[in-house]
Design an enzyme around this catalytic site. Structure first.
Site, PDB file in Angstrom:
ATOM      1  N   ASP A   8       2.051  -5.480  13.217  1.00  0.00           N
ATOM      2  CA  ASP A   8       3.099  -4.234  13.108  1.00  0.00           C
ATOM      3  C   ASP A   8       4.116  -5.028  12.283  1.00  0.00           C
ATOM      4  O   ASP A   8       5.250  -4.899  13.693  1.00  0.00           O
ATOM      5  CB  ASP A   8       3.261  -3.082  13.650  1.00  0.00           C
ATOM      6  CG  ASP A   8       4.494  -2.176  13.027  1.00  0.00           C
ATOM      7  OD1 ASP A   8       3.821  -0.668  13.484  1.00  0.00           O
ATOM      8  OD2 ASP A   8       4.775  -2.190  12.273  1.00  0.00           O
ATOM      9  N   SER A  45       0.596  -5.673  -2.305  1.00  0.00           N
ATOM     10  CA  SER A  45      -0.488  -4.892  -2.878  1.00  0.00           C
ATOM     11  C   SER A  45      -1.385  -4.672  -2.514  1.00  0.00           C
ATOM     12  O   SER A  45      -2.697  -4.609  -3.698  1.00  0.00           O
ATOM     13  CB  SER A  45      -0.175  -5.913  -4.770  1.00  0.00           C
ATOM     14  OG  SER A  45       0.583  -5.685  -5.059  1.00  0.00           O
ATOM     15  N   THR A  46      -2.167  -5.769  -1.485  1.00  0.00           N
ATOM     16  CA  THR A  46      -3.947  -5.746  -1.083  1.00  0.00           C
ATOM     17  C   THR A  46      -3.943  -4.317  -0.189  1.00  0.00           C
ATOM     18  O   THR A  46      -4.995  -4.426  -0.133  1.00  0.00           O
ATOM     19  CB  THR A  46      -3.876  -7.011  -0.353  1.00  0.00           C
ATOM     20  OG1 THR A  46      -3.136  -6.853   1.315  1.00  0.00           O
ATOM     21  CG2 THR A  46      -3.082  -8.328  -1.033  1.00  0.00           C
ATOM     22  N   VAL A  83      -2.921  -0.186  -0.715  1.00  0.00           N
ATOM     23  CA  VAL A  83      -2.672   0.617  -2.098  1.00  0.00           C
ATOM     24  C   VAL A  83      -2.949   0.231  -3.285  1.00  0.00           C
ATOM     25  O   VAL A  83      -3.846   0.769  -4.162  1.00  0.00           O
ATOM     26  CB  VAL A  83      -2.030   1.674  -1.816  1.00  0.00           C
ATOM     27  CG1 VAL A  83      -2.068   3.031  -3.161  1.00  0.00           C
ATOM     28  CG2 VAL A  83      -1.587   2.696  -1.106  1.00  0.00           C
ATOM     29  N   TYR A  84      -2.403  -0.777  -3.182  1.00  0.00           N
ATOM     30  CA  TYR A  84      -2.186  -1.325  -4.878  1.00  0.00           C
ATOM     31  C   TYR A  84      -3.549  -2.264  -5.614  1.00  0.00           C
ATOM     32  O   TYR A  84      -3.498  -2.734  -6.835  1.00  0.00           O
ATOM     33  CB  TYR A  84      -1.232  -2.202  -5.055  1.00  0.00           C
ATOM     34  CG  TYR A  84       0.381  -0.869  -5.670  1.00  0.00           C
ATOM     35  CD1 TYR A  84      -0.537   0.185  -5.680  1.00  0.00           C
ATOM     36  CD2 TYR A  84       1.711  -1.703  -5.715  1.00  0.00           C
ATOM     37  CE1 TYR A  84       1.003   1.094  -5.920  1.00  0.00           C
ATOM     38  CE2 TYR A  84       2.741  -1.048  -6.163  1.00  0.00           C
ATOM     39  CZ  TYR A  84       2.485   0.524  -5.586  1.00  0.00           C
ATOM     40  OH  TYR A  84       3.324   0.950  -6.156  1.00  0.00           O
ATOM     41  N   GLY A 106       1.273   3.412   4.035  1.00  0.00           N
ATOM     42  CA  GLY A 106       1.161   1.893   4.626  1.00  0.00           C
ATOM     43  C   GLY A 106       2.773   2.031   4.740  1.00  0.00           C
ATOM     44  O   GLY A 106       2.985   1.846   5.897  1.00  0.00           O
ATOM     45  N   VAL A 107       2.861   0.420   4.445  1.00  0.00           N
ATOM     46  CA  VAL A 107       3.744  -0.703   5.319  1.00  0.00           C
ATOM     47  C   VAL A 107       5.156   0.281   4.498  1.00  0.00           C
ATOM     48  O   VAL A 107       5.726   0.497   5.135  1.00  0.00           O
ATOM     49  CB  VAL A 107       3.803  -1.944   4.491  1.00  0.00           C
ATOM     50  CG1 VAL A 107       4.342  -2.526   3.775  1.00  0.00           C
ATOM     51  CG2 VAL A 107       4.694  -2.281   6.115  1.00  0.00           C
ATOM     52  N   ASP A 108       5.389   0.672   3.455  1.00  0.00           N
ATOM     53  CA  ASP A 108       7.062   1.226   3.046  1.00  0.00           C
ATOM     54  C   ASP A 108       6.804   2.930   4.198  1.00  0.00           C
ATOM     55  O   ASP A 108       7.681   3.119   4.976  1.00  0.00           O
ATOM     56  CB  ASP A 108       6.166   1.618   1.726  1.00  0.00           C
ATOM     57  CG  ASP A 108       7.614   2.395   1.260  1.00  0.00           C
ATOM     58  OD1 ASP A 108       7.198   2.811   0.332  1.00  0.00           O
ATOM     59  OD2 ASP A 108       8.583   2.637   1.676  1.00  0.00           O
TER      60      ASP A 108
HETATM   61  N1  APR Z   1       2.947  -3.931   9.104  1.00  0.00           N
HETATM   62  C1  APR Z   1       2.531  -4.723   8.394  1.00  0.00           C
HETATM   63  N2  APR Z   1       1.102  -4.977   7.498  1.00  0.00           N
HETATM   64  C2  APR Z   1       1.238  -3.918   7.013  1.00  0.00           C
HETATM   65  C3  APR Z   1       1.857  -2.409   8.106  1.00  0.00           C
HETATM   66  C4  APR Z   1       2.662  -2.355   8.508  1.00  0.00           C
HETATM   67  N3  APR Z   1       2.676  -1.783  10.035  1.00  0.00           N
HETATM   68  N4  APR Z   1       0.697  -1.119   7.876  1.00  0.00           N
HETATM   69  C5  APR Z   1       0.079  -1.573   6.512  1.00  0.00           C
HETATM   70  N5  APR Z   1       0.089  -2.751   5.974  1.00  0.00           N
HETATM   71  C6  APR Z   1      -0.676  -3.673   5.701  1.00  0.00           C
HETATM   72  C7  APR Z   1      -1.136  -2.940   4.657  1.00  0.00           C
HETATM   73  O1  APR Z   1      -3.141  -3.186   5.483  1.00  0.00           O
HETATM   74  C8  APR Z   1      -1.737  -4.010   3.033  1.00  0.00           C
HETATM   75  O2  APR Z   1      -2.414  -5.202   3.534  1.00  0.00           O
HETATM   76  O3  APR Z   1       0.374  -4.160   4.005  1.00  0.00           O
HETATM   77  C9  APR Z   1      -0.350  -4.376   3.090  1.00  0.00           C
HETATM   78  C10 APR Z   1      -0.053  -3.691   1.408  1.00  0.00           C
HETATM   79  O4  APR Z   1      -0.960  -1.634   2.002  1.00  0.00           O
HETATM   80  P1  APR Z   1       0.239  -1.376   1.245  1.00  0.00           P
HETATM   81  O5  APR Z   1       1.134  -0.719   2.249  1.00  0.00           O
HETATM   82  O6  APR Z   1      -0.395   0.118   1.175  1.00  0.00           O
HETATM   83  O7  APR Z   1       1.151  -1.656   0.059  1.00  0.00           O
HETATM   84  P2  APR Z   1       0.858  -1.858  -1.311  1.00  0.00           P
HETATM   85  O8  APR Z   1      -0.700  -2.487  -1.064  1.00  0.00           O
HETATM   86  O9  APR Z   1       1.224  -3.052  -2.083  1.00  0.00           O
HETATM   87  O10 APR Z   1       0.921  -0.826  -1.975  1.00  0.00           O
HETATM   88  C11 APR Z   1       2.032   0.031  -2.401  1.00  0.00           C
HETATM   89  O11 APR Z   1       1.463   1.697  -1.172  1.00  0.00           O
HETATM   90  O12 APR Z   1       3.006   2.383   0.357  1.00  0.00           O
HETATM   91  C12 APR Z   1       2.738   2.946  -0.991  1.00  0.00           C
HETATM   92  O13 APR Z   1       4.966   3.294  -1.170  1.00  0.00           O
HETATM   93  C13 APR Z   1       4.184   2.299  -1.406  1.00  0.00           C
HETATM   94  O14 APR Z   1       3.097   3.146  -3.372  1.00  0.00           O
HETATM   95  C14 APR Z   1       3.520   2.143  -2.727  1.00  0.00           C
HETATM   96  C15 APR Z   1       1.441   1.580  -2.378  1.00  0.00           C
END
Ligand code: APR
Length: 172
Positions: A12, A119-120, A122-123, A34-36
């Protein structure tokens, strides 16, 4: 060997002590899932307060904030491309995300930076291709930026880790 400075872990990202952790944000920089979501939850409300002062962040660019309650001193927020099949400039835009983050790391003299798989989630960016771009940009910056001691790719699930292991095993 530059390869030793590029590391892979399954964790994490909010728990890591790196100088900076990278957030896969959206253009508003006002948080999300997600990670955000995880980074904003762990950093506390001051992070959002600072993000509100930054305005929008165009896709491919990056902004830096303090880490607040996170173990990391800094958070570098970058906005990755949404995957639309790969013919709308997504690869170039994803590469730009890494370049933008590395430019801030150099500006702030950071020694360690940890990335999620931008990006892997939600995107929808395919993991294998995204990992290849991430590793390529990391290898490139390691050759140029002598201040950077380590780049850490942080995988949150097995599929992502396998994609990065494969990308790291490929010859530069
Ligand atoms: N630590 C590390 N990696 C994480 C964590 C964490 N706590 N939580 C999620 N991830 C991973 C996901 O499994 C994925 O592999 O981060 C990677 C990116 O996934 P997302 O968080 O969905 O980000 P992204 O694909 O870039 O989409 C961005 O999602 O959360 C929204 O506000 C954000 O609109 C933006 C979009």
């Amino acid at each position: 060997m530059p390869g030793e400075k590029i590391q892979l872990t399954e964790a994490d990202i909010t728990t890591l002590q790196a100088d900076a952790i990278v957030n896969a944000a959206n253009n508003s920089l006002l948080g999300g899932g997600g990670v955000d979501g995880a980074i904003h939850r762990a950093a506390g409300p001051e992070l959002l307060t600072q993000c509100r002062t930054l305005g929008c962040c165009p896709t491919g660019e990056a902004r830096i904030t303090k880490g607040y309650r996170l173990p990391a001193a800094w958070v570098i927020h970058t906005v990755g491309p949404v995957w639309h099949g790969g013919a709308q400039g997504e690869p170039e835009m994803l590469a730009r995300c890494y370049q933008s983050c590395f430019a801030l790391a150099r500006e702030y003299g950071l020694r360690t930076i940890a990335f999620p798989a931008i990006s892997t989630g939600v995107y929808g960016y395919p993991k294998a291709e995204a990992a290849r771009i991430a590793v390529h940009e990391a290898r490139r910056v390691m050759a140029e930026n002598k201040t950077l001691a380590a780049i850490l790719f942080v995988c949150f699930n097995r599929d992502t880790r396998l994609a990065y292991e494969k990308a790291l095993a490929e010859k530069p």
